[in-house]
Write an enzyme that holds these catalytic residues in place. Sequence first.
Site, PDB file in Angstrom:
ATOM      1  N   CYS A 145       0.789  -1.191   0.000  1.00 60.53           N
ATOM      2  CA  CYS A 145       0.000   0.000   0.000  1.00 60.53           C
ATOM      3  C   CYS A 145       0.846   1.277   0.000  1.00 60.53           C
ATOM      4  O   CYS A 145       0.450   2.242  -0.606  1.00 60.53           O
ATOM      5  CB  CYS A 145      -0.924  -0.021   1.205  1.00 60.53           C
ATOM      6  SG  CYS A 145      -2.146   1.251   1.205  1.00 60.53           S
ATOM      7  N   ARG A 167      -3.043   4.682   5.339  1.00 65.66           N
ATOM      8  CA  ARG A 167      -3.535   4.055   4.117  1.00 65.66           C
ATOM      9  C   ARG A 167      -4.029   2.629   4.352  1.00 65.66           C
ATOM     10  O   ARG A 167      -4.666   2.047   3.488  1.00 65.66           O
ATOM     11  CB  ARG A 167      -2.425   4.059   3.055  1.00 65.66           C
ATOM     12  CG  ARG A 167      -2.009   5.442   2.622  1.00 65.66           C
ATOM     13  CD  ARG A 167      -0.726   5.434   1.827  1.00 65.66           C
ATOM     14  NE  ARG A 167      -0.892   4.801   0.528  1.00 65.66           N
ATOM     15  CZ  ARG A 167      -1.065   5.469  -0.606  1.00 65.66           C
ATOM     16  NH1 ARG A 167      -1.119   6.788  -0.599  1.00 65.66           N
ATOM     17  NH2 ARG A 167      -1.179   4.839  -1.749  1.00 65.66           N
ATOM     18  N   TRP A 217      -0.439  -4.087   2.164  1.00 61.64           N
ATOM     19  CA  TRP A 217      -1.828  -4.513   2.352  1.00 61.64           C
ATOM     20  C   TRP A 217      -1.999  -5.742   1.481  1.00 61.64           C
ATOM     21  O   TRP A 217      -1.905  -5.674   0.269  1.00 61.64           O
ATOM     22  CB  TRP A 217      -2.780  -3.387   1.935  1.00 61.64           C
ATOM     23  CG  TRP A 217      -4.227  -3.645   2.180  1.00 61.64           C
ATOM     24  CD1 TRP A 217      -4.873  -3.657   3.371  1.00 61.64           C
ATOM     25  CD2 TRP A 217      -5.231  -3.882   1.172  1.00 61.64           C
ATOM     26  NE1 TRP A 217      -6.212  -3.887   3.174  1.00 61.64           N
ATOM     27  CE2 TRP A 217      -6.465  -4.037   1.845  1.00 61.64           C
ATOM     28  CE3 TRP A 217      -5.211  -3.987  -0.219  1.00 61.64           C
ATOM     29  CZ2 TRP A 217      -7.661  -4.281   1.167  1.00 61.64           C
ATOM     30  CZ3 TRP A 217      -6.401  -4.218  -0.894  1.00 61.64           C
ATOM     31  CH2 TRP A 217      -7.606  -4.373  -0.195  1.00 61.64           C
ATOM     32  N   ASN A 228       3.781  -1.388  -5.232  1.00 59.25           N
ATOM     33  CA  ASN A 228       2.333  -1.234  -5.090  1.00 59.25           C
ATOM     34  C   ASN A 228       1.670  -1.673  -6.380  1.00 59.25           C
ATOM     35  O   ASN A 228       2.197  -1.410  -7.465  1.00 59.25           O
ATOM     36  CB  ASN A 228       1.951   0.226  -4.826  1.00 59.25           C
ATOM     37  CG  ASN A 228       2.235   0.659  -3.407  1.00 59.25           C
ATOM     38  OD1 ASN A 228       2.583  -0.163  -2.567  1.00 59.25           O
ATOM     39  ND2 ASN A 228       2.104   1.939  -3.150  1.00 59.25           N
ATOM     40  N   GLY A 229       0.484  -2.286  -6.276  1.00 61.85           N
ATOM     41  CA  GLY A 229      -0.244  -2.698  -7.462  1.00 61.85           C
ATOM     42  C   GLY A 229      -0.391  -4.202  -7.541  1.00 61.85           C
ATOM     43  O   GLY A 229      -0.119  -4.933  -6.584  1.00 61.85           O
ATOM     44  N   GLU A 262     -24.462   5.597   3.259  1.00 64.67           N
ATOM     45  CA  GLU A 262     -23.177   6.028   3.799  1.00 64.67           C
ATOM     46  C   GLU A 262     -23.074   5.708   5.285  1.00 64.67           C
ATOM     47  O   GLU A 262     -22.014   5.288   5.769  1.00 64.67           O
ATOM     48  CB  GLU A 262     -23.000   7.532   3.547  1.00 64.67           C
ATOM     49  CG  GLU A 262     -21.754   8.150   4.166  1.00 64.67           C
ATOM     50  CD  GLU A 262     -20.453   7.613   3.608  1.00 64.67           C
ATOM     51  OE1 GLU A 262     -19.393   7.951   4.168  1.00 64.67           O
ATOM     52  OE2 GLU A 262     -20.467   6.849   2.606  1.00 64.67           O
ATOM     53  N   LYS A 276     -20.178   3.344   6.930  1.00 72.30           N
ATOM     54  CA  LYS A 276     -19.274   3.793   7.988  1.00 72.30           C
ATOM     55  C   LYS A 276     -19.315   2.842   9.178  1.00 72.30           C
ATOM     56  O   LYS A 276     -18.293   2.508   9.764  1.00 72.30           O
ATOM     57  CB  LYS A 276     -19.637   5.206   8.445  1.00 72.30           C
ATOM     58  CG  LYS A 276     -19.250   6.286   7.485  1.00 72.30           C
ATOM     59  CD  LYS A 276     -17.744   6.432   7.421  1.00 72.30           C
ATOM     60  CE  LYS A 276     -17.322   7.102   6.128  1.00 72.30           C
ATOM     61  NZ  LYS A 276     -17.389   6.240   4.948  1.00 72.30           N
ATOM     62  N   GLU A 309     -17.502  -0.397   8.295  1.00 72.61           N
ATOM     63  CA  GLU A 309     -16.076  -0.200   8.053  1.00 72.61           C
ATOM     64  C   GLU A 309     -15.265  -0.207   9.338  1.00 72.61           C
ATOM     65  O   GLU A 309     -14.190  -0.813   9.389  1.00 72.61           O
ATOM     66  CB  GLU A 309     -15.842   1.146   7.344  1.00 72.61           C
ATOM     67  CG  GLU A 309     -16.056   1.135   5.852  1.00 72.61           C
ATOM     68  CD  GLU A 309     -15.739   2.486   5.237  1.00 72.61           C
ATOM     69  OE1 GLU A 309     -15.103   2.502   4.169  1.00 72.61           O
ATOM     70  OE2 GLU A 309     -16.124   3.521   5.809  1.00 72.61           O
ATOM     71  N   HIS A 367     -40.673  -5.049   1.462  1.00 72.01           N
ATOM     72  CA  HIS A 367     -40.377  -5.952   0.348  1.00 72.01           C
ATOM     73  C   HIS A 367     -39.213  -6.883   0.664  1.00 72.01           C
ATOM     74  O   HIS A 367     -38.506  -7.324  -0.251  1.00 72.01           O
ATOM     75  CB  HIS A 367     -40.090  -5.148  -0.925  1.00 72.01           C
ATOM     76  CG  HIS A 367     -41.257  -4.355  -1.417  1.00 72.01           C
ATOM     77  ND1 HIS A 367     -42.408  -4.932  -1.906  1.00 72.01           N
ATOM     78  CD2 HIS A 367     -41.464  -3.017  -1.441  1.00 72.01           C
ATOM     79  CE1 HIS A 367     -43.270  -3.988  -2.244  1.00 72.01           C
ATOM     80  NE2 HIS A 367     -42.722  -2.811  -1.961  1.00 72.01           N
ATOM     81  N   LYS A 376      -6.646   3.031   2.363  1.00 70.79           N
ATOM     82  CA  LYS A 376      -7.153   4.366   2.073  1.00 70.79           C
ATOM     83  C   LYS A 376      -7.221   4.628   0.580  1.00 70.79           C
ATOM     84  O   LYS A 376      -8.223   5.081   0.063  1.00 70.79           O
ATOM     85  CB  LYS A 376      -6.271   5.424   2.748  1.00 70.79           C
ATOM     86  CG  LYS A 376      -6.751   6.854   2.551  1.00 70.79           C
ATOM     87  CD  LYS A 376      -8.070   7.090   3.250  1.00 70.79           C
ATOM     88  CE  LYS A 376      -8.540   8.520   3.141  1.00 70.79           C
ATOM     89  NZ  LYS A 376      -9.888   8.700   3.702  1.00 70.79           N
TER      90      LYS A 376
END
Length: 610
Positions: free
Chosen positions: A2, A27, A74, A99-100, A483, A487, A490, A506, A605
């Site tokens: 990361c 991050r 990460w 990274n990647g 949202e 949150k 998370e 429903h 992040k």
Amino acid sequence: MCGIVGAIADRDIVPVLVEGLKRLEYRGYDSAGIAVLDEERLRRVRRTGRVSEMETAAGEQGLAAGLGIGHTRWATHGGVTEHNAHPHISFDELAVVHNGIIENHDSQRDQLRERGYVFESDTDTEVIAHLIHFHQKQGADLLAAVQSAVRELTGAYAIAVVSKNEPDRMIVARMGCPLLVGLGDGENFVASDVSAIIQATRRVIFLEEGDTAELTRDGVRVFGEEGQPVEREVHVSDVSLASLELGPYSHFMQKEIHEQPRAISDTIEAVIDDGTFSPELFGDDAAEVLAGIEGVQILACGTSYYAGVTARYWIESIAGLPCEVEIASEYRYRDVVAKPRHLVVTISQSGETLDTMEALKYAKSLGHDATLSICNVPESAIPRASRLVYYTRAGAEIGVASTKAFTTQLVALFTLACTLAKLRGSINDEQEADHLDCLRQLPGSIQHALNLEPQITRWAERFASKNDALFLGRGIHYPIALEGALKLKEISYIHAEAYPAGELKHGPLALVDEDMPVVVIAPNDRLMEKVKSNMQEVRARGGELYVFTDDDSEFGPSEGVHVIRAPRHVGVLSPIVHTIPVQLLAYHVALARGTDVDKPRNLAKSVTVE
């Protein structure tokens, strides 16, 4: 991924690497490591867990050097183990951080094994180390070896490489993942985020797609995708060290929630100063670009996607334009019917979100020339690839769970809706003045909402023992319910879902019982009576309601119904004000459950992989 940091200097750079990695902790990561060239020896320290554990180990081993690289990982390929942590080394001669994701790592691994390379990790990154080493064995110097190796890689990468055979330079490269070079006096740096090197320099070069660069103590040379020397502009970063420090707060998320009045004031400053919704807010040629728009296509991920869903209501109701909102990772792989007269809006806090960047590229390939980026990081990749830009001015956001970035994105999107409406003649001068007045009053309304924190803290104590929660909203407040649920899950790890309140009967109503708290966003607007009916459906099944409403609403608490009143209903910007209570609820529930608020498990992040 990361986080990457590297340095070459005539001083001990180990403290620089460690400090840089600490500034990258926000991050999200699960392990950390550094590799340095110490008297022509390549030495490495890696640890799972926090950077502080790796720092202690480095101190115990007496690491000191003038050239080195560091990384916070990460996990993507391979589990969270020390042998999977970066940096990765080939034959004790060469070290790489990355990274990647390398998509063709399996085929490359097979070829390298046939060439005699032994793999010690489960990562795709080790392939890069061995591939560069192989090209060096064929006679290439480090720069040429890196340039040859990356041509054989498929996927996304930002890499930094050091070799004990060439102790006076570092080579870096990027494709699809952010990487920048920091310029010092007699020393130079590399990082994936300017915050990692801000203590050493503010002068930075943002590498572009396909760039490689050579860093020595005396200078930096940059090469384009074809290997030719290129000039890249030097920028002076305005990131402040103060924005990277906690100050009086317990967590960055808490700090950033409380920074929202200022962040919103800064983001709307130009609008308020102009006293009008001017197209020039989005770029010098924005009037020309926006004048012929027949619709809007919004592309984003995560929290930014929910900002886009909210904006759809404003764009359609205020500007009278059709608006579609799509998750970027879905759009980029769908057979899209191109609509070149639609404005493509990409939203990203970091400006480096890979799926959003790739969705933008796809849209442009379909003939979409009218593109607008809403972003918090100047000179990042997505704004550079967009024709128009609106920078939110939230400042550095360190907490993984986005807060002030979300509310400033909403402000930017509201500004866009009003600007499009003015260009189309959909609002008159009086309506424009009313919308401007709403923006002026917004920071104060946000501050009033922050004053609800003591009441929300008491709710959080009741939530802490729960395993599930439902969030409900109607109309433009439904995305705020989404949202709020995001949150909560998370950072507290409570399973939470959000639904339009009318959808309750429903299916989701089957989940409601005394152990399922139901959070309702219920402002005093035209849908209030409908929301009341939905709340009665919950109470009839024994569910317990937690209702965020307005000071001028007509109902209060009762048995099984807990009510917190935000400031008086603020009209069209009500979704932004009602975001604050759900942020505070998630934060205090996470505190009560003892989770790591700023570094939630499994999350990062800046998401620069698929």
